[in-house]
Design a protein around this motif. Structure first.
Motif, PDB file in Angstrom:
ATOM      1  N   GLY A 203       0.836  -1.203   0.000  1.00 23.58           N
ATOM      2  CA  GLY A 203       0.000   0.000   0.000  1.00 23.58           C
ATOM      3  C   GLY A 203       0.862   1.241   0.000  1.00 23.58           C
ATOM      4  N   LYS A 204       0.219   2.382  -0.030  1.00 23.06           N
ATOM      5  CA  LYS A 204       0.920   3.661  -0.077  1.00 23.06           C
ATOM      6  C   LYS A 204       0.401   4.551   1.042  1.00 23.06           C
ATOM      7  CE  LYS A 204       2.406   6.958  -3.614  1.00 23.06           C
ATOM      8  NZ  LYS A 204       2.236   7.390  -5.011  1.00 23.06           N
ATOM      9  N   ASP A 205       1.326   5.187   1.739  1.00 21.65           N
ATOM     10  CA  ASP A 205       0.966   6.073   2.860  1.00 21.65           C
ATOM     11  C   ASP A 205       0.165   5.327   3.922  1.00 21.65           C
ATOM     12  OD1 ASP A 205       2.197   8.187   1.530  1.00 21.65           O
ATOM     13  OD2 ASP A 205       0.350   8.661   0.434  1.00 21.65           O
ATOM     14  N   GLY A 206       0.496   4.051   4.118  1.00 18.02           N
ATOM     15  CA  GLY A 206      -0.169   3.268   5.153  1.00 18.02           C
ATOM     16  C   GLY A 206      -1.535   2.747   4.782  1.00 18.02           C
ATOM     17  N   LYS A 207      -2.005   3.031   3.564  1.00 17.14           N
ATOM     18  CA  LYS A 207      -3.321   2.568   3.132  1.00 17.14           C
ATOM     19  C   LYS A 207      -3.174   1.318   2.278  1.00 17.14           C
ATOM     20  CE  LYS A 207      -5.146   7.298   2.981  1.00 17.14           C
ATOM     21  NZ  LYS A 207      -5.751   8.346   2.101  1.00 17.14           N
ATOM     22  N   PRO A 208      -4.053   0.331   2.445  1.00 18.25           N
ATOM     23  CA  PRO A 208      -3.971  -0.870   1.612  1.00 18.25           C
ATOM     24  C   PRO A 208      -4.323  -0.544   0.162  1.00 18.25           C
ATOM     25  CG  PRO A 208      -5.978  -0.892   2.939  1.00 18.25           C
ATOM     26  CD  PRO A 208      -5.157   0.266   3.416  1.00 18.25           C
ATOM     27  N   VAL A 209      -3.797  -1.345  -0.755  1.00 16.76           N
ATOM     28  CA  VAL A 209      -4.105  -1.154  -2.171  1.00 16.76           C
ATOM     29  C   VAL A 209      -5.574  -1.478  -2.407  1.00 16.76           C
ATOM     30  CG1 VAL A 209      -3.648  -1.996  -4.509  1.00 16.76           C
ATOM     31  CG2 VAL A 209      -1.750  -1.641  -2.911  1.00 16.76           C
ATOM     32  N   TRP A 210      -6.259  -0.557  -3.044  1.00 18.69           N
ATOM     33  CA  TRP A 210      -7.696  -0.723  -3.299  1.00 18.69           C
ATOM     34  C   TRP A 210      -7.924  -1.840  -4.298  1.00 18.69           C
ATOM     35  CZ3 TRP A 210     -10.819   1.088  -7.700  1.00 18.69           C
ATOM     36  CH2 TRP A 210     -12.204   0.957  -7.453  1.00 18.69           C
ATOM     37  N   ARG A 211      -8.964  -2.638  -4.082  1.00 18.61           N
ATOM     38  CA  ARG A 211      -9.284  -3.744  -4.974  1.00 18.61           C
ATOM     39  C   ARG A 211     -10.632  -3.502  -5.651  1.00 18.61           C
ATOM     40  NH1 ARG A 211      -5.575  -5.246  -6.508  1.00 18.61           N
ATOM     41  NH2 ARG A 211      -5.906  -7.478  -6.784  1.00 18.61           N
ATOM     42  N   ILE A 212     -10.875  -4.154  -6.779  1.00 15.15           N
ATOM     43  CA  ILE A 212     -12.149  -4.030  -7.478  1.00 15.15           C
ATOM     44  C   ILE A 212     -13.264  -4.543  -6.575  1.00 15.15           C
ATOM     45  CG2 ILE A 212     -13.501  -4.880  -9.441  1.00 15.15           C
ATOM     46  CD1 ILE A 212     -10.944  -4.901 -11.081  1.00 15.15           C
ATOM     47  N   PRO A 213     -14.294  -3.740  -6.311  1.00 16.38           N
ATOM     48  CA  PRO A 213     -15.328  -4.129  -5.342  1.00 16.38           C
ATOM     49  C   PRO A 213     -16.367  -5.085  -5.928  1.00 16.38           C
ATOM     50  CG  PRO A 213     -15.814  -1.954  -6.206  1.00 16.38           C
ATOM     51  CD  PRO A 213     -14.512  -2.363  -6.832  1.00 16.38           C
ATOM     52  N   LEU A 214     -15.921  -6.209  -6.453  1.00 21.59           N
ATOM     53  CA  LEU A 214     -16.798  -7.247  -6.974  1.00 21.59           C
ATOM     54  C   LEU A 214     -16.432  -8.571  -6.328  1.00 21.59           C
ATOM     55  CD1 LEU A 214     -16.796  -6.324 -10.785  1.00 21.59           C
ATOM     56  CD2 LEU A 214     -18.610  -5.860  -9.127  1.00 21.59           C
ATOM     57  N   ASP A 215     -17.410  -9.465  -6.270  1.00 15.45           N
ATOM     58  CA  ASP A 215     -17.193 -10.750  -5.618  1.00 15.45           C
ATOM     59  C   ASP A 215     -16.136 -11.555  -6.380  1.00 15.45           C
ATOM     60  OD1 ASP A 215     -18.140 -13.858  -5.381  1.00 15.45           O
ATOM     61  OD2 ASP A 215     -18.398 -12.753  -3.506  1.00 15.45           O
ATOM     62  N   TYR A 216     -15.079 -11.911  -5.681  1.00 11.67           N
ATOM     63  CA  TYR A 216     -13.966 -12.624  -6.320  1.00 11.67           C
ATOM     64  C   TYR A 216     -14.409 -13.972  -6.882  1.00 11.67           C
ATOM     65  CZ  TYR A 216      -9.598 -15.274  -6.685  1.00 11.67           C
ATOM     66  OH  TYR A 216      -8.559 -16.060  -7.130  1.00 11.67           O
ATOM     67  N   ASP A 217     -15.190 -14.718  -6.119  1.00 16.43           N
ATOM     68  CA  ASP A 217     -15.601 -16.051  -6.553  1.00 16.43           C
ATOM     69  C   ASP A 217     -16.471 -15.979  -7.804  1.00 16.43           C
ATOM     70  OD1 ASP A 217     -14.236 -17.405  -4.529  1.00 16.43           O
ATOM     71  OD2 ASP A 217     -15.889 -17.120  -3.109  1.00 16.43           O
ATOM     72  N   ARG A 218     -17.344 -14.980  -7.879  1.00 15.12           N
ATOM     73  CA  ARG A 218     -18.197 -14.864  -9.062  1.00 15.12           C
ATOM     74  C   ARG A 218     -17.383 -14.462 -10.292  1.00 15.12           C
ATOM     75  NH1 ARG A 218     -24.037 -12.174  -7.270  1.00 15.12           N
ATOM     76  NH2 ARG A 218     -24.609 -13.818  -5.788  1.00 15.12           N
ATOM     77  N   LEU A 219     -16.411 -13.582 -10.104  1.00 16.18           N
ATOM     78  CA  LEU A 219     -15.544 -13.217 -11.222  1.00 16.18           C
ATOM     79  C   LEU A 219     -14.738 -14.427 -11.690  1.00 16.18           C
ATOM     80  CD1 LEU A 219     -14.128  -9.709 -10.228  1.00 16.18           C
ATOM     81  CD2 LEU A 219     -15.611 -10.242 -12.153  1.00 16.18           C
ATOM     82  N   ALA A 220     -14.256 -15.204 -10.728  1.00 15.17           N
ATOM     83  CA  ALA A 220     -13.499 -16.403 -11.084  1.00 15.17           C
ATOM     84  C   ALA A 220     -14.372 -17.389 -11.848  1.00 15.17           C
ATOM     85  CB  ALA A 220     -12.917 -17.055  -9.833  1.00 15.17           C
ATOM     86  N   GLN A 221     -15.656 -17.495 -11.452  1.00 16.54           N
ATOM     87  CA  GLN A 221     -16.574 -18.391 -12.154  1.00 16.54           C
ATOM     88  C   GLN A 221     -16.833 -17.900 -13.577  1.00 16.54           C
ATOM     89  OE1 GLN A 221     -18.035 -21.478 -11.139  1.00 16.54           O
ATOM     90  NE2 GLN A 221     -18.322 -21.392 -13.357  1.00 16.54           N
ATOM     91  N   ALA A 222     -17.011 -16.590 -13.746  1.00 10.29           N
ATOM     92  CA  ALA A 222     -17.197 -16.035 -15.088  1.00 10.29           C
ATOM     93  C   ALA A 222     -15.961 -16.280 -15.952  1.00 10.29           C
ATOM     94  CB  ALA A 222     -17.495 -14.542 -15.000  1.00 10.29           C
ATOM     95  N   HIS A 223     -14.803 -16.143 -15.337  1.00  9.66           N
ATOM     96  CA  HIS A 223     -13.558 -16.413 -16.046  1.00  9.66           C
ATOM     97  C   HIS A 223     -13.502 -17.882 -16.471  1.00  9.66           C
ATOM     98  CE1 HIS A 223      -9.466 -15.840 -17.285  1.00  9.66           C
ATOM     99  NE2 HIS A 223      -8.972 -16.641 -16.361  1.00  9.66           N
ATOM    100  N   ALA A 224     -13.902 -18.777 -15.562  1.00  9.51           N
ATOM    101  CA  ALA A 224     -13.911 -20.209 -15.872  1.00  9.51           C
ATOM    102  C   ALA A 224     -14.904 -20.520 -16.988  1.00  9.51           C
ATOM    103  CB  ALA A 224     -14.249 -21.016 -14.621  1.00  9.51           C
TER     104      ALA A 224
END
Length: 322
Positions: A203-224
């Motif tokens: 992260g930068k300045d003590g803040k975590p790196v922002w992630r895409i606010p979508l469900d990871y498992d559903r994106l992985a399923q769409a990818h599959a």
């Protein structure tokens, strides 16, 4: 009009084989830069250099205080110059070849400007603290470079006459659909990455790196799902190409794509169920570049161009003997 390029062309006459080697070097480096970019993210070195185009506000290069992460990020930046050199070699070889390969020269310049634009996008990723959408655009731009590099390499083995189709139009359209679906597969993979593991840095300045606010498992399923669709279309292309007796090169290339997709699919599933270990993710990213390049080559094998006429230009010593 006299230019440095025309002056070089008057003195250097690379062979057709030399032009092909130069185009292949640019292609290899376009894949390498995808792999090294992945290594930057997977070693959490995405912010190893805290700004761009300098590494820090005070230094162009990493400082000892930045540790290994600064070295990794800066090394990836320096490899961009190696890529530029390879692309430059391809441009100059195409320009100096007799006859002048104008189409290859144009494609070489397209590669150059893609490299430049991707360098700027890479800088924006640092300045935005590894915004996942910008990182995704960075990857897509790198794949566009792979696309043009593949096209340049394949065109270096052909002439410059108008393309002549070797199969019926529906077969050509099938190959374009296949390339499009594989392209969507790559784009979906960037979204999975943006929502999932390995953000690229603490992260930068003590803040975590922002992630895409979508469900990871559903994106992985769409990818599959896109993997299944890609494999299904490729298998269909294997059968159709065999049935219509498509050119041997096209049949070989579609079989190669099927093998790569199956291997990539297995790797992806193992990666998902083992919590995405870094080494597997790196292989997966490199595989994505290879798969996209393999897909792009298929339509190019379904048409023909007149073979180029190679003009052997005597060396000055040979001219002196006549």
């Amino acid at each position: 009009m006299i230019s440095p390029f025309s002056l070089l062309a008057d003195r250097w006459h690379p062979t057709a084989a030399h032009v092909r080697r130069a185009a292949l070097a640019a292609l290899v480096m376009s894949v390498v830069i995808v792999a090294t970019g992945g290594a930057v993210r997977l070693t959490a070195s995405g912010l190893g250099c805290t700004t761009w185009p300098r590494c820090t506000a005070e230094s162009l290069t990493p400082t000892p205080a930045m540790g290994i992460h600064g070295v990794i990020e800066f090394t990836n930046r320096m490899l961009t110059y190696v890529l530029c050199a390879a692309v430059g070699w391809a441009i100059l070889a195409a320009r100096a070849h007799k006859p002048w390969r104008r189409s290859l020269t144009r494609l070489g310049w397209v590669q150059f400007w893609l490299v430049m634009s991707n360098a700027v996008i890479g800088g924006i990723t640092v300045l935005t603290g590894l915004n996942p959408y910008v990182v995704a655009v960075h990857m897509v731009s790198a794949m566009a470079l792979v696309w043009v590099a593949v096209l340049t390499w394949e065109r270096s083995k052909e002439g410059d006459a108008a393309p002549r189709p070797l199969v019926a139009a529906p077969i050509v359209r099938l190959s374009y659909v296949l390339v499009s679906v594989v392209g969507l597969l790559v784009v979906a993979g960037t979204l999975v990455t943006g929502a999932g593991h390995h953000p690229g840095a603490p992260g930068k300045d003590g803040k975590p790196v922002w992630r895409i606010p979508l469900d990871y498992d559903r994106l992985a399923q769409a990818h599959a799902d896109l993997v299944f669709l890609s494999v299904g279309l490729t298998l269909a292309a294997v059968l159709v190409f065999a049935a219509v007796k498509a050119p041997t090169a096209a049949r070989a290339r579609v079989r190669e794509l099927l093998v790569l997709l199956l291997a990539q699919g297995v790797l992806g599933f193992v990666q998902y169920f083992t919590d995405a270990p870094e080494a597997m993710v790196l292989l997966h990213m490199t595989g994505a570049a290879l798969i996209f390049g393999a897909a792009v080559r298929i339509p190019l094998a379904l048409r023909s161009r007149t073979a180029e006429t190679v003009v052997d230009v005597p060396a000055p010593a040979q001219l002196a003997n006549h």
